[in-house]
Design a protein around this motif. Structure first.
Motif, PDB file in Angstrom:
ATOM      1  N   PHE A   1      37.561  37.766  41.803  1.00  0.00           N
ATOM      2  CA  PHE A   1      36.283  37.593  41.121  1.00  0.00           C
ATOM      3  C   PHE A   1      35.230  38.563  41.657  1.00  0.00           C
ATOM      4  O   PHE A   1      34.386  39.059  40.905  1.00  0.00           O
ATOM      5  N   VAL A   2      35.300  38.843  42.950  1.00  0.00           N
ATOM      6  CA  VAL A   2      34.367  39.801  43.551  1.00  0.00           C
ATOM      7  C   VAL A   2      34.512  41.158  42.854  1.00  0.00           C
ATOM      8  O   VAL A   2      33.520  41.823  42.527  1.00  0.00           O
ATOM      9  N   ILE A   3      35.764  41.540  42.599  1.00  0.00           N
ATOM     10  CA  ILE A   3      36.006  42.807  41.901  1.00  0.00           C
ATOM     11  C   ILE A   3      35.415  42.758  40.494  1.00  0.00           C
ATOM     12  O   ILE A   3      34.860  43.739  40.002  1.00  0.00           O
ATOM     13  N   LEU A   4      35.500  41.584  39.874  1.00  0.00           N
ATOM     14  CA  LEU A   4      34.932  41.432  38.532  1.00  0.00           C
ATOM     15  C   LEU A   4      33.430  41.683  38.558  1.00  0.00           C
ATOM     16  O   LEU A   4      32.879  42.389  37.704  1.00  0.00           O
TER      17      LEU A   4
ATOM     18  N   GLY B   1      33.391  44.356  21.314  1.00  0.00           N
ATOM     19  CA  GLY B   1      32.251  45.192  21.666  1.00  0.00           C
ATOM     20  C   GLY B   1      32.011  45.339  23.157  1.00  0.00           C
ATOM     21  O   GLY B   1      30.984  45.871  23.585  1.00  0.00           O
ATOM     22  N   ILE B   2      32.927  44.857  23.945  1.00  0.00           N
ATOM     23  CA  ILE B   2      32.813  44.973  25.400  1.00  0.00           C
ATOM     24  C   ILE B   2      33.727  46.123  25.827  1.00  0.00           C
ATOM     25  O   ILE B   2      34.784  46.313  25.215  1.00  0.00           O
ATOM     26  N   PRO B   3      33.371  46.906  26.852  1.00  0.00           N
ATOM     27  CA  PRO B   3      34.325  47.921  27.330  1.00  0.00           C
ATOM     28  C   PRO B   3      35.660  47.256  27.649  1.00  0.00           C
ATOM     29  O   PRO B   3      35.696  46.217  28.314  1.00  0.00           O
ATOM     30  N   TYR B   4      36.762  47.876  27.154  1.00  0.00           N
ATOM     31  CA  TYR B   4      38.057  47.201  27.240  1.00  0.00           C
ATOM     32  C   TYR B   4      38.458  46.797  28.664  1.00  0.00           C
ATOM     33  O   TYR B   4      38.936  45.687  28.867  1.00  0.00           O
ATOM     34  N   PRO B   5      38.261  47.691  29.652  1.00  0.00           N
ATOM     35  CA  PRO B   5      38.702  47.296  31.011  1.00  0.00           C
ATOM     36  C   PRO B   5      38.071  45.981  31.457  1.00  0.00           C
ATOM     37  O   PRO B   5      38.756  45.094  31.958  1.00  0.00           O
ATOM     38  N   ILE B   6      36.778  45.824  31.244  1.00  0.00           N
ATOM     39  CA  ILE B   6      36.137  44.603  31.731  1.00  0.00           C
ATOM     40  C   ILE B   6      36.459  43.418  30.828  1.00  0.00           C
ATOM     41  O   ILE B   6      36.591  42.271  31.279  1.00  0.00           O
ATOM     42  N   PHE B   7      36.697  43.728  29.552  1.00  0.00           N
ATOM     43  CA  PHE B   7      37.117  42.693  28.601  1.00  0.00           C
ATOM     44  C   PHE B   7      38.435  42.064  29.052  1.00  0.00           C
ATOM     45  O   PHE B   7      38.586  40.842  29.075  1.00  0.00           O
ATOM     46  N   SER B   8      39.407  42.908  29.455  1.00  0.00           N
ATOM     47  CA  SER B   8      40.707  42.360  29.843  1.00  0.00           C
ATOM     48  C   SER B   8      40.663  41.801  31.273  1.00  0.00           C
ATOM     49  O   SER B   8      41.279  40.785  31.561  1.00  0.00           O
ATOM     50  N   TYR B   9      39.881  42.460  32.140  1.00  0.00           N
ATOM     51  CA  TYR B   9      39.861  41.988  33.528  1.00  0.00           C
ATOM     52  C   TYR B   9      39.220  40.599  33.634  1.00  0.00           C
ATOM     53  O   TYR B   9      39.693  39.742  34.383  1.00  0.00           O
TER      54      TYR B   9
ATOM     55  N   GLN C   1      47.088  42.593  41.849  1.00  0.00           N
ATOM     56  CA  GLN C   1      47.791  42.016  40.708  1.00  0.00           C
ATOM     57  C   GLN C   1      46.970  42.099  39.410  1.00  0.00           C
ATOM     58  O   GLN C   1      47.415  42.734  38.451  1.00  0.00           O
ATOM     59  N   PRO C   2      45.773  41.491  39.353  1.00  0.00           N
ATOM     60  CA  PRO C   2      45.023  41.594  38.096  1.00  0.00           C
ATOM     61  C   PRO C   2      44.508  43.006  37.825  1.00  0.00           C
ATOM     62  O   PRO C   2      44.433  43.434  36.670  1.00  0.00           O
ATOM     63  N   LEU C   3      44.177  43.735  38.898  1.00  0.00           N
ATOM     64  CA  LEU C   3      43.582  45.057  38.711  1.00  0.00           C
ATOM     65  C   LEU C   3      44.580  46.023  38.061  1.00  0.00           C
ATOM     66  O   LEU C   3      44.242  46.741  37.109  1.00  0.00           O
ATOM     67  N   MET C   4      45.812  46.040  38.568  1.00  0.00           N
ATOM     68  CA  MET C   4      46.818  46.933  38.009  1.00  0.00           C
ATOM     69  C   MET C   4      47.142  46.551  36.566  1.00  0.00           C
ATOM     70  O   MET C   4      47.305  47.418  35.711  1.00  0.00           O
TER      71      MET C   4
END
Lengths: 284, 433
Positions: A146-149, A85-93, A63-66
């Protein structure tokens, strides 16, 4: 019966049954006495959630990953929305993880009372345990996401700041917000099934007014940004980014406003729930 | 520790029934109301009031007061809608009374349903823990009694199978087994014995008897007068939300059954007696006749009796076809002994729309005593008229077997034709006959 609800009380326990009027006391100690039931209800919710699904608990991650992938492509990539200034994928995740916890908790808890109508009509126990259990059961999903984060942070080589110790506080804030909304909606849902149609809309609406796809630093006026945090999820999301990724979107005032708003939502939800509780068994 | 376990004082409970809206005088009114109604409702929601001001209400319980002492086993009986279940729900704290109060001294365990909260996806083992927790047992307590519970339910083999694969009987057994191991000081039980097969019901009744003899306080609602009599020392009869009778079980059951009876005086059945069914066919008179077709008021064991029923179909002039008549005989405790029916014991022409039916019992097979007679008319399976307790008939002593001896009631209510042959060991049986 050495039953737990009464363990704390003397054996000669006197219960007075009478009509209640107006605003009633919260009787949170009763919920505490029934903590084992809370445990079992939570355990049931977790156990049952992914029964008879093919990929099981992977849903908690998908769900959050997609959503993150879609956001990264369209908002981060095509629309070029800034990301502090953070990479967008990790910023949104980093925002989607607490958001998903909140949204699922709100959805599950608002349906929880109606879904447990057979229990409500047949057994006495503090009804508060039902919505609480459905929000608590989401913590497992949160952990998985959170583990994926953490893995993403390793990939991007981001080391969390020392502020990471505040993370549990922000999770608690998300919890209180989800439960606060859940208390209001679940109690209303007993009488007005309109709630079922409101929740998907509310979730979508709330997603857009929360700084998930965009940073709240887009609001340059400090006062306005602080007011923006009346949406408690704004504080939660920015809090997560601040604690984990070291963004400097001034958390102090925002967190304070968000906490205040969440507490008001939660406490008012508790009172409203308790006030409506007496009619649950008759109406549900 | 005071002697009173439960004190109930002037308890009343009001329910709101959604009235089907107010009549709109004009289309404009209707439109305005449709637009304004959500706003009014939102306001009342925010004020914490249910949006019920303009709805009708009724009192399921009007005013109920009584006390229950520690160790008493009290049966609560009454017709459907008398308020029995509402009273139990209030005492179990599932719903609040609208007025009055009750004090309960001791830990309460309520059993309003077997297997409440069972989740079909979870295994039997998991459901025992979940259900136990819902009923108020602690985890250690359930763990301690677990083997006992499983043995009582007799499902050792399937304990780790999801409950959705259980037969309904297994589910019930497991649910009751958990509940049976609840040990509250005050137990509130609603009609749970009415489910399951006979074997299961017997087991439940046995367990309930253990409980009631163990000195615990029990409040027990049932429609089964047999189990009320077996379990309870005292009986409270509710009628339309008030206590009608409070006293010994036998008297209470007698009172309840008498109240449930019409018991007509003469042969005419007044049009306004309490009837069930669609009312399209109506019984108009019932006569009891002896072998000489003379009216009688008391029947005699072993003698001929004829029942005559006049009936009228209010609409049809031609025969409605599959119309059947039943005359039921019940004991004073409401247990059915036998019935006379045109469905099974008659195969002549269809009855006319209105007329008289006659049924003769050549030798009445009932021992002396009182019996309650019910009459029913059905067309196919639908009840067209039913009068329960139309009459309590007295049966006096008679010589059923023609042996000059009168069989006592202790041998059972019913008599049956029988042939005996007794052989001397020196003479073959066939020759003796």
């Amino acid at each position: 019966m050495s039953s737990f609800p009464v363990k704390a009380q003397p054996s000669e326990q006197i219960t007075r049954i009478e009509p209640t009027h107006g605003w009633v006391s919260l009787k949170l100690n009763e919920v505490w006495n029934y903590r084992e039931l809370l445990y079992f209800l939570t355990w049931r919710d977790i156990k049952v959630r992914y029964k008879q699904t093919v990929i099981g608990a992977a849903w908690a991650i998908i769900q959050p990953l997609m959503t993150m992938i879609v956001f990264s492509l369209f908002f981060g990539g095509l629309a070029g929305i800034p990301s502090d200034g953070i990479p967008y994928p990790i910023f949104s995740y980093a925002a989607l993880v607490p958001w998903t916890f909140f949204a699922n908790g709100m959805q599950l808890s608002s349906q929880s009372l109606v879904g447990s109508s057979n229990l409500i009509k047949k057994v006495y126990f503090p009804r508060l345990t039902i919505p609480i259990a459905s929000v608590v059961s989401g913590v497992v999903d949160f952990m998985l996401a959170f583990v994926i984060l953490i893995i993403l942070m390793l990939i991007y080589g981001i080391v969390p700041t020392i502020n990471v110790i505040f993370l549990p506080f922000f999770l608690l804030l998300a919890f209180i917000t989800a439960l606060g909304v859940g208390l209001w909606l679940s109690a209303m849902n007993v009488q007005f099934r309109d709630v079922r149609y409101t929740v998907p809309f509310l979730t979508q609406f709330w997603l857009f007014i929360t700084p998930i796809a965009y940073p709240s630093s887009l609001i340059t006026n400090d006062l306005l940004r602080t007011l923006y945090a009346i949406n408690p999820m704004a504080g939660v999301v920015e809090g997560f980014r601040w604690a984990l990724l070291g963004t400097d979107t001034a958390p102090g005032p925002m967190i304070l406003v968000s906490t205040l708003a969440a507490v008001i939502l939660f406490v008012s939800g508790l009172f409203y729930f308790r006030r409506m509780e007496k009619s649950f068994a008759d109406v549900v | 520790m005071s002697d009173i376990a439960v004190h109930i004082e002037d308890i009343g409970k009001e329910y709101h029934i959604g009235a089907m809206g107010k009549a709109h005088t004009t289309a404009r009114d209707a439109l305005v109301d449709t637009v304004m109604a959500p706003l009014r409702r939102v306001r009342s929601v925010l004020q914490g009031r249910a949006a019920v001001h303009d709805e009708e209400s009724f009192w399921a319980l009007k005013s109920v007061s009584f006390d229950v002492s520690h160790g008493e086993v009290v049966g609560i009986i009454g017709r459907n809608g008398a308020g029995k279940s509402t009273l139990l729900k209030i005492l179990a704290r599932i719903t609040e009374p609208t007025r009055g109060y009750a004090t309960v001294h001791g830990r309460v365990g309520a059993l309003l349903e077997v297997g409440t909260g069972f989740h079909p996806e979870l295994s039997g083992r998991e459901n025992v823990y979940l259900n136990g927790a819902i009923l108020g047992m602690s985890r250690q307590e359930i763990a301690r009694k677990f083997d006992e519970i499983v043995a009582f339910a007799n499902i050792e083999k399937f304990i780790d199978t999801p409950v959705k694969h259980y037969s309904s009987g297994m589910g019930l057994r497991l649910g009751f087994a958990v509940a049976a191991h609840l040990e509250p000081e005050i137990l509130i039980v609603d009609e749970v014995l009415a489910v399951g097969d006979t074997e299961f019901q017997r087991k439940c009744l046995g367990k309930m008897q253990d409980v009631s003899q163990s000195g615990r306080t029990v409040l027990f609602v049932s429609h089964n007068m047999g189990s009320v009599r077996a379990l309870c020392s005292r009986c409270v009869v509710l009628k339309s939300g008030t206590v009608e009778f409070d006293g010994s079980t036998d008297e209470g059951i007698g009172y309840y059954l008498a109240q449930a009876q019409v018991n007509i005086e003469g042969e005419e059945i007044p049009a306004d007696v309490r009837r069930e069914g669609s009312g399209i066919v109506r019984f108009e008179a019932m006569r009891l006749l002896n072998q000489y077709d003379e009216p009688i008021s008391v029947l005699t064991t072993g003698e001929a009796v004829t029942f005559e029923l006049d009936y009228r179909h209010v609409r049809l002039d031609t025969s409605p076809g599959n119309m059947f008549f039943f005359i039921h005989f019940n004991t004073l405790l409401g247990e059915r002994l036998f019935n006379l029916s045109t469905r099974y014991a008659y195969s002549g022409v269809f009855p006319p729309p209105s007329g008289t039916i006659r049924c003769t019992l050549p030798r009445l097979p009932l021992v002396p005593g009182s019996y309650i007679v019910e009459i029913t008319c059905k067309i196919d399976k639908e009840i067209y008229d039913h009068i329960s307790g139309i009459k309590t008939v007295q049966v006096s002593e008679g010589d059923y077997y023609g042996t000059g001896k009168v069989p006592p009631a202790s041998g059972g209510s019913m008599l049956i034709d029988q042939d005996w042959a007794i052989a001397d060991e020196r003479v073959p049986l066939l020759d003796a006959r």
